[in-house]
Every structure is written in structure tokens, then in C-alpha cells.
Motif scaffolding. Sequence first.
Motif, PDB file in Angstrom:
ATOM      1  N   GLY A  10       7.720 -14.224  -5.390  1.00  0.00           N
ATOM      2  CA  GLY A  10       8.314 -13.031  -5.922  1.00  0.00           C
ATOM      3  C   GLY A  10       9.005 -12.661  -4.926  1.00  0.00           C
ATOM      4  N   GLN A  11       9.435 -11.270  -5.679  1.00  0.00           N
ATOM      5  CA  GLN A  11      10.256 -10.102  -4.679  1.00  0.00           C
ATOM      6  C   GLN A  11      10.952  -8.648  -6.039  1.00  0.00           C
TER       7      GLN A  11
ATOM      8  N   VAL B  10      11.952  -6.623  -0.352  1.00  0.00           N
ATOM      9  CA  VAL B  10      10.345  -6.968  -0.108  1.00  0.00           C
ATOM     10  C   VAL B  10      10.099  -8.346  -0.782  1.00  0.00           C
ATOM     11  N   ARG B  11       9.210  -9.404  -0.219  1.00  0.00           N
ATOM     12  CA  ARG B  11       9.030 -10.607  -0.984  1.00  0.00           C
ATOM     13  C   ARG B  11       8.160 -11.386  -0.779  1.00  0.00           C
ATOM     14  N   TYR B  12       6.969 -11.994  -1.484  1.00  0.00           N
ATOM     15  CA  TYR B  12       5.713 -12.634  -1.543  1.00  0.00           C
ATOM     16  C   TYR B  12       5.378 -13.979  -1.963  1.00  0.00           C
ATOM     17  N   ARG B  13       4.374 -14.759  -1.900  1.00  0.00           N
ATOM     18  CA  ARG B  13       4.071 -15.731  -2.630  1.00  0.00           C
ATOM     19  C   ARG B  13       2.820 -15.180  -2.642  1.00  0.00           C
ATOM     20  N   VAL B  14       2.269 -16.418  -3.734  1.00  0.00           N
ATOM     21  CA  VAL B  14       0.658 -15.921  -4.677  1.00  0.00           C
ATOM     22  C   VAL B  14       0.739 -17.890  -4.730  1.00  0.00           C
ATOM     23  N   GLN B  15      -0.559 -17.967  -5.394  1.00  0.00           N
ATOM     24  CA  GLN B  15      -1.110 -18.888  -5.435  1.00  0.00           C
ATOM     25  C   GLN B  15      -1.122 -18.945  -7.220  1.00  0.00           C
ATOM     26  N   ASP B  16      -0.355 -20.081  -7.886  1.00  0.00           N
ATOM     27  CA  ASP B  16       0.157 -19.942  -8.876  1.00  0.00           C
ATOM     28  C   ASP B  16      -1.468 -19.979 -10.231  1.00  0.00           C
ATOM     29  N   ASN B  17      -2.451 -20.518  -9.705  1.00  0.00           N
ATOM     30  CA  ASN B  17      -3.481 -20.678 -10.542  1.00  0.00           C
ATOM     31  C   ASN B  17      -4.063 -19.397 -10.835  1.00  0.00           C
ATOM     32  N   MET B  18      -3.422 -18.311 -11.533  1.00  0.00           N
ATOM     33  CA  MET B  18      -4.818 -17.276 -11.788  1.00  0.00           C
ATOM     34  C   MET B  18      -5.415 -17.343 -13.093  1.00  0.00           C
ATOM     35  N   ALA B  19      -6.174 -16.411 -12.568  1.00  0.00           N
ATOM     36  CA  ALA B  19      -7.491 -15.951 -13.470  1.00  0.00           C
ATOM     37  C   ALA B  19      -7.480 -15.897 -14.664  1.00  0.00           C
ATOM     38  N   ALA B  20      -6.296 -15.078 -15.041  1.00  0.00           N
ATOM     39  CA  ALA B  20      -5.713 -14.710 -16.824  1.00  0.00           C
ATOM     40  C   ALA B  20      -4.704 -13.811 -16.513  1.00  0.00           C
ATOM     41  N   PHE B  21      -3.951 -13.696 -17.173  1.00  0.00           N
ATOM     42  CA  PHE B  21      -2.536 -13.257 -17.631  1.00  0.00           C
ATOM     43  C   PHE B  21      -2.963 -12.251 -18.909  1.00  0.00           C
ATOM     44  N   LYS B  22      -2.554 -11.369 -18.669  1.00  0.00           N
ATOM     45  CA  LYS B  22      -2.358  -9.979 -20.153  1.00  0.00           C
ATOM     46  C   LYS B  22      -1.580  -9.329 -19.588  1.00  0.00           C
ATOM     47  N   LEU B  23      -0.948  -9.092 -21.049  1.00  0.00           N
ATOM     48  CA  LEU B  23      -0.590  -7.513 -21.375  1.00  0.00           C
ATOM     49  C   LEU B  23      -1.035  -6.670 -22.005  1.00  0.00           C
ATOM     50  N   CYS B  24      -0.903  -5.813 -21.243  1.00  0.00           N
ATOM     51  CA  CYS B  24      -1.512  -4.419 -21.888  1.00  0.00           C
ATOM     52  C   CYS B  24      -0.687  -3.093 -23.031  1.00  0.00           C
ATOM     53  N   TYR B  25      -1.022  -2.682 -23.244  1.00  0.00           N
ATOM     54  CA  TYR B  25      -0.187  -1.504 -24.664  1.00  0.00           C
ATOM     55  C   TYR B  25      -1.203  -0.247 -24.330  1.00  0.00           C
ATOM     56  N   CYS B  26      -1.722  -0.234 -22.935  1.00  0.00           N
ATOM     57  CA  CYS B  26      -2.837   1.511 -23.369  1.00  0.00           C
ATOM     58  C   CYS B  26      -1.464   2.595 -23.039  1.00  0.00           C
TER      59      CYS B  26
ATOM     60  N   THR C 133      -7.388 -13.152  -6.844  1.00  0.00           N
ATOM     61  CA  THR C 133      -7.846 -12.191  -6.139  1.00  0.00           C
ATOM     62  C   THR C 133      -7.268 -11.969  -4.627  1.00  0.00           C
ATOM     63  N   PRO C 134      -7.247 -11.268  -3.726  1.00  0.00           N
ATOM     64  CA  PRO C 134      -7.063 -10.955  -2.699  1.00  0.00           C
ATOM     65  C   PRO C 134      -6.061 -11.717  -2.104  1.00  0.00           C
ATOM     66  N   ASP C 135      -7.209 -12.781  -1.461  1.00  0.00           N
ATOM     67  CA  ASP C 135      -6.662 -13.158  -0.760  1.00  0.00           C
ATOM     68  C   ASP C 135      -5.546 -14.480  -1.076  1.00  0.00           C
ATOM     69  N   GLN C 136      -5.209 -14.365  -2.160  1.00  0.00           N
ATOM     70  CA  GLN C 136      -4.524 -15.853  -2.577  1.00  0.00           C
ATOM     71  C   GLN C 136      -2.570 -14.993  -2.372  1.00  0.00           C
ATOM     72  N   ILE C 137      -2.329 -14.135  -2.086  1.00  0.00           N
ATOM     73  CA  ILE C 137      -0.891 -13.885  -1.313  1.00  0.00           C
ATOM     74  C   ILE C 137      -0.907 -13.619  -0.121  1.00  0.00           C
ATOM     75  N   GLU C 138       0.431 -13.617   0.299  1.00  0.00           N
ATOM     76  CA  GLU C 138       1.228 -14.008   1.236  1.00  0.00           C
ATOM     77  C   GLU C 138       2.197 -13.153   1.348  1.00  0.00           C
ATOM     78  N   TRP C 139       2.570 -11.982   1.848  1.00  0.00           N
ATOM     79  CA  TRP C 139       3.649 -11.052   2.019  1.00  0.00           C
ATOM     80  C   TRP C 139       4.673 -11.765   3.404  1.00  0.00           C
ATOM     81  N   LEU C 140       6.084 -12.211   2.431  1.00  0.00           N
ATOM     82  CA  LEU C 140       6.665 -12.573   2.888  1.00  0.00           C
ATOM     83  C   LEU C 140       7.684 -11.752   4.274  1.00  0.00           C
ATOM     84  N   GLU C 141       8.239 -11.184   3.682  1.00  0.00           N
ATOM     85  CA  GLU C 141       9.044  -9.758   4.136  1.00  0.00           C
ATOM     86  C   GLU C 141       9.189  -8.737   3.686  1.00  0.00           C
TER      87      GLU C 141
END
Length: 145
Positions: free
Chosen positions: A13-14, A20-36, A54-62
Motif C-alpha cells: 500500500g502507499q 510512504v509505502r508499506y506491506r501487510v499480510q493479506d489475511n485480515m481478521a475483519a474487513f468493515k465499512l463504517c458509516y458512523c 495485528t500490529p506485527d503484520q505491517i512492514e514500513w518500506l519507505e
Amino acid sequence: MSAPMVHPNKIEGQCICGAVRYRVQDNMAAFKLCYCSFCQRASGSAHVANAFTTPDQIEWLEGNDMLTTFDVPNSQVRRVFCRNCGTTLPFETRNGKFLVVPVGSLSRPLPQPVNAIVGWASRPAWYDEALGLIEETHKAERAAQ
């Protein structure tokens, strides 16, 4: 020129400007739309689309030095965005339990579908009117082909 490295089960992602660029695992625990109403203000639209892991699933690339944060009072939300272009980026909740990933900043769709809608009763009135245009828009697009 060498081929880019392939990272199975990861997605990059970026921000808009690419600072700013990052990489995450694509097996998310949830995928939500929030309209609040908070998410409407934060996104400037009808809803946010966030995935949770979980926070350990991200790697900041730049661009880690380009990140700016804002801790939302009385909330677990810590808004993180690119200092240059303002794109909302992944953030760790203030209690450290979750990594919230704005799905729009990812380079490709997640493999899993949306699994929850939150705050539907708070959606703006114009949103239902816009949903009514979907079939009309599809018909016009098919006719133009």
C-alpha cells in the motif's frame, strides 16, 4: 533490470504521492465499512473501508519519517497520514491490539469480502439516493459498450 520480489500472501500500500509505502499480510481478521459520523468526517465521504489485523503484520518500506499522527480524544483511534499528501495510512490502535488498514491505500483488492457494516443508521441521507443510481448507471454503461 531484476524482477520485483514476490511476497506471497502480502499486499503493498502507499499514499497518493508515493512518499510512504508499506506491506501487510493479506489475511485480515475483519474487513468493515463504517458509516458512523466520526468516520464520515475522517474520510470526507459516506464511510470508511478498513481492514483489521495485528500490529506485527505491517512492514514500513519507505517514508516512515513522513508519517504524522493524531490521537483522537476518548478513542482508541490514532489517525496516521502522510505529511506531504494527507493520505490516511495504517495505524495501530492506542491499546496496541489492532492494526487498522485503510483499504483504499492498498495496491490491490483484499482476497476476502467485506464482513461487517457498522453505523448504518448514521449514513447520510444522500447515500440511499446514490444507491438508487447504481442500476441506472450500469444500464448506461452497458448501452455505451
